[in-house]
Design an enzyme around this catalytic site. Structure first.
Site, mmCIF file in Angstrom:
data_model
loop_
_atom_site.group_PDB
_atom_site.id
_atom_site.type_symbol
_atom_site.label_atom_id
_atom_site.label_comp_id
_atom_site.label_asym_id
_atom_site.label_seq_id
_atom_site.Cartn_x
_atom_site.Cartn_y
_atom_site.Cartn_z
ATOM 1 N N CYS A 1 0.818 -1.229 0.000
ATOM 2 C CA CYS A 1 0.000 0.000 0.000
ATOM 3 C C CYS A 1 0.849 1.275 0.000
ATOM 4 C CB CYS A 1 -0.948 -0.013 1.186
ATOM 5 S SG CYS A 1 -0.308 -0.798 2.658
ATOM 6 N N HIS B 1 -2.978 6.157 4.637
ATOM 7 C CA HIS B 1 -1.530 6.210 4.874
ATOM 8 C C HIS B 1 -1.003 7.576 4.423
ATOM 9 C CE1 HIS B 1 -1.647 2.079 5.851
ATOM 10 N NE2 HIS B 1 -0.892 1.559 4.913
HETATM 11 N N1 LIG Z 1 -4.943 -3.549 4.233
HETATM 12 C C1 LIG Z 1 -4.141 -2.956 3.372
HETATM 13 O O1 LIG Z 1 -3.938 -1.715 3.359
HETATM 14 C C2 LIG Z 1 -3.432 -3.771 2.366
HETATM 15 C C3 LIG Z 1 -2.776 -3.134 1.353
HETATM 16 C C4 LIG Z 1 -2.096 -3.879 0.399
HETATM 17 C C5 LIG Z 1 -2.116 -5.240 0.498
HETATM 18 N N2 LIG Z 1 -2.782 -5.869 1.514
HETATM 19 C C6 LIG Z 1 -2.766 -7.311 1.569
HETATM 20 O O2 LIG Z 1 -4.073 -7.844 1.323
HETATM 21 C C7 LIG Z 1 -4.237 -9.044 2.044
HETATM 22 C C8 LIG Z 1 -5.499 -8.973 2.910
HETATM 23 O O3 LIG Z 1 -5.430 -7.859 3.771
HETATM 24 P P1 LIG Z 1 -6.684 -7.409 4.646
HETATM 25 O O4 LIG Z 1 -6.279 -6.141 5.265
HETATM 26 O O5 LIG Z 1 -7.956 -7.461 3.860
HETATM 27 O O6 LIG Z 1 -6.735 -8.591 5.753
HETATM 28 P P2 LIG Z 1 -7.951 -9.078 6.648
HETATM 29 O O7 LIG Z 1 -8.907 -7.974 6.894
HETATM 30 O O8 LIG Z 1 -7.341 -9.749 7.833
HETATM 31 O O9 LIG Z 1 -8.700 -10.200 5.746
HETATM 32 C C9 LIG Z 1 -8.083 -11.410 5.383
HETATM 33 C C10 LIG Z 1 -8.994 -12.181 4.427
HETATM 34 O O10 LIG Z 1 -8.324 -13.392 4.022
HETATM 35 C C11 LIG Z 1 -9.210 -14.480 4.222
HETATM 36 N N3 LIG Z 1 -8.491 -15.710 4.517
HETATM 37 C C12 LIG Z 1 -7.646 -15.963 5.542
HETATM 38 N N4 LIG Z 1 -7.216 -17.253 5.490
HETATM 39 C C13 LIG Z 1 -7.796 -17.808 4.404
HETATM 40 C C14 LIG Z 1 -7.775 -19.109 3.818
HETATM 41 N N5 LIG Z 1 -7.031 -20.097 4.341
HETATM 42 N N6 LIG Z 1 -8.503 -19.330 2.694
HETATM 43 C C15 LIG Z 1 -9.255 -18.344 2.169
HETATM 44 N N7 LIG Z 1 -9.345 -17.099 2.678
HETATM 45 C C16 LIG Z 1 -8.622 -16.843 3.783
HETATM 46 C C17 LIG Z 1 -10.053 -14.055 5.410
HETATM 47 O O11 LIG Z 1 -11.210 -14.850 5.472
HETATM 48 P P3 LIG Z 1 -11.886 -15.227 6.912
HETATM 49 O O12 LIG Z 1 -12.684 -14.030 7.312
HETATM 50 O O13 LIG Z 1 -12.722 -16.409 6.545
HETATM 51 O O14 LIG Z 1 -10.766 -15.546 7.852
HETATM 52 C C18 LIG Z 1 -10.323 -12.594 5.040
HETATM 53 O O15 LIG Z 1 -11.355 -12.542 4.082
HETATM 54 C C19 LIG Z 1 -2.932 -9.243 2.808
HETATM 55 O O16 LIG Z 1 -2.088 -10.040 2.018
HETATM 56 C C20 LIG Z 1 -2.374 -7.868 2.918
HETATM 57 O O17 LIG Z 1 -0.969 -7.868 3.060
HETATM 58 C C21 LIG Z 1 -3.458 -5.154 2.448
#
Ligand SMILES: NC(=O)c1ccc[n+]([C@@H]2O[C@H](COP(=O)([O-])OP(=O)(O)OC[C@H]3O[C@@H](n4cnc5c(N)ncnc54)[C@H](OP(=O)(O)O)[C@@H]3O)[C@@H](O)[C@H]2O)c1
Length: 344
Positions: A130, A242
């Site tokens: 991000c 951010h």
């Molecule tokens: N947040 C940011 O600003 C940002 C920016 C760039 C990149 N990212 C990346 O995007 C990704 C997600 O971030 P987030 O902030 O959305 O995280 P989050 O809110 O913790 O959500 C994680 C998601 O992944 C799913 N998940 C976890 N384990 C899984 C599995 N074994 N099979 C299928 N789905 C699974 C979860 O489902 P459940 O609810 O069922 O557990 C949930 O839908 C990460 O890789 C992060 O590094 C985030």
């Protein structure tokens, strides 16, 4: 032409934004499928006016799906992206699992959309970190004008960048401060409420953190390998948005006025730069918005051809979900993929 799209990680911070943005931008999807872990089977999420029930990623057959927008973390992406790609579904992954693979393009459409065509190597495209995404949107037009040599950046990163549990932790700790309750830190290494933490992700051998390393490596891959970048990444008690204090050394002279004029015309950038109280953008104002905002543009006379600026964006949108949907739009608009035949 309409596509079948899967959103993997649909219950998460980024996944929910992806569903909203697909609807807002009227992405040409005939069907959107919400996927998450088996824990969330049946959980309802919204795609525009429609309610979708989440299905477990591990039991989903991708052979009739065209694009998978993935935001389920690195561990899931490392295992599942190649399996999904092997079923002829292009994966656009938000995690860091594939970003540094030479056969996987790392794309910010305003900066290097042409590189997206390289997705055919593995059928995977990576979305950057991000902090990198918003930074390169601001750097690219300035680099084109005066060639950037070195960037020194300090980030002020919101808790939503660490997922939904991290947002809950800031909320719970803030409440605990007001009611004199015990403050628990699980997601972050120290208390984040009314505090800030100068470390994001794990430490590398040289003392930098992985988040800082990512900004350096990804800026080189997306924009120019010749750019030197050093970063200090800091987590702050902000829910969404951010911010970055950026100092840039150029090869050629560029004035603050020139930079302001260039950034005003640049794709994805919005300049808010009044030299008066409240004349700069804050993360609170950038939350929910698509633009990368730039304020505080000024010459830095302590280095040759130096400029300083302040860059703010919604990390869940430009830093993740919006950028991923924009990549999908590049694939569609440039006819790099065609929809699979609708099952009879
Ligand atoms: N947040 C940011 O600003 C940002 C920016 C760039 C990149 N990212 C990346 O995007 C990704 C997600 O971030 P987030 O902030 O959305 O995280 P989050 O809110 O913790 O959500 C994680 C998601 O992944 C799913 N998940 C976890 N384990 C899984 C599995 N074994 N099979 C299928 N789905 C699974 C979860 O489902 P459940 O609810 O069922 O557990 C949930 O839908 C990460 O890789 C992060 O590094 C985030």
């Amino acid at each position: 032409m309409e596509y079948k799209v899967a959103v993997a990680g649909a219950t998460g911070n980024v996944g929910r934004e992806m569903l909203d943005i697909l609807a807002e931008r009227q992405f040409p999807a005939r069907e959107v499928v919400a996927l998450a872990s088996s824990r969330s089977a049946g959980v309802e999420v919204s795609w525009g006016e429609k309610t979708l029930k989440c299905r477990p990623l591990e039991h989903y057959d991708f052979s009739a799906t065209d694009i998978c927008l993935m935001s389920a973390g690195s561990v899931v992406a490392r295992e599942w992206a190649p399996k999904i790609a092997a079923q002829g579904c292009v994966v656009i992954d938000n995690s860091s699992a594939w970003r540094y693979d030479a056969n996987v393009p790392l794309i910010v459409p305003e900066v290097n959309a042409d590189a997206a065509a390289g997705f055919r190597g593995r059928n995977i495209i990576a979305n950057p970190n991000c902090s990198t995404a918003q930074l390169v949107v601001a750097l690219k037009p300035l680099h084109d004008k005066a060639t950037i040599r070195r960037v020194v950046v300090a980030t002020y990163q919101s808790v939503s960048g660490a997922g939904k549990e991290a947002m809950d932790e800031l909320f719970a700790q803030t409440r605990a401060v007001f009611v004199s309750d015990t403050i628990e830190a699980k997601k972050f290494p120290k208390r984040i409420a009314f505090n800030l933490i100068p470390e994001i992700d794990v430490f590398m051998e040289d003392g930098f953190t992985k988040e800082e390393w990512k900004m350096m490596a990804e800026t080189k891959k997306i924009l120019d390998p010749a750019i030197k970048l050093t970063a200090t990444c800091v987590r702050v008690p902000v829910f969404i948005g951010h911010s970055e204090a950026v100092n840039i050394e150029f090869a050629r002279p560029i004035s603050a006025d020139e930079a302001r004029a260039i950034l005003r015309e640049a794709p994805g950038c919005l300049v808010i730069d009044k030299r008066e109280p409240g004349g700069s953008i804050t993360p609170h104002e950038a939350a929910g918005e698509d633009a990368t905002y730039i304020s505080r543009i000024r010459e830095d006379s302590t280095v040759e051809n130096g400029l300083s600026l302040w860059v703010v964006a919604d990390n869940l949108r430009k830093g993740a979900a919006l950028n991923a949907v924009q990549i999908a739009e590049v694939l569609v608009n440039r006819k790099l993929i065609a929809p699979k035949k609708k099952a009879a």
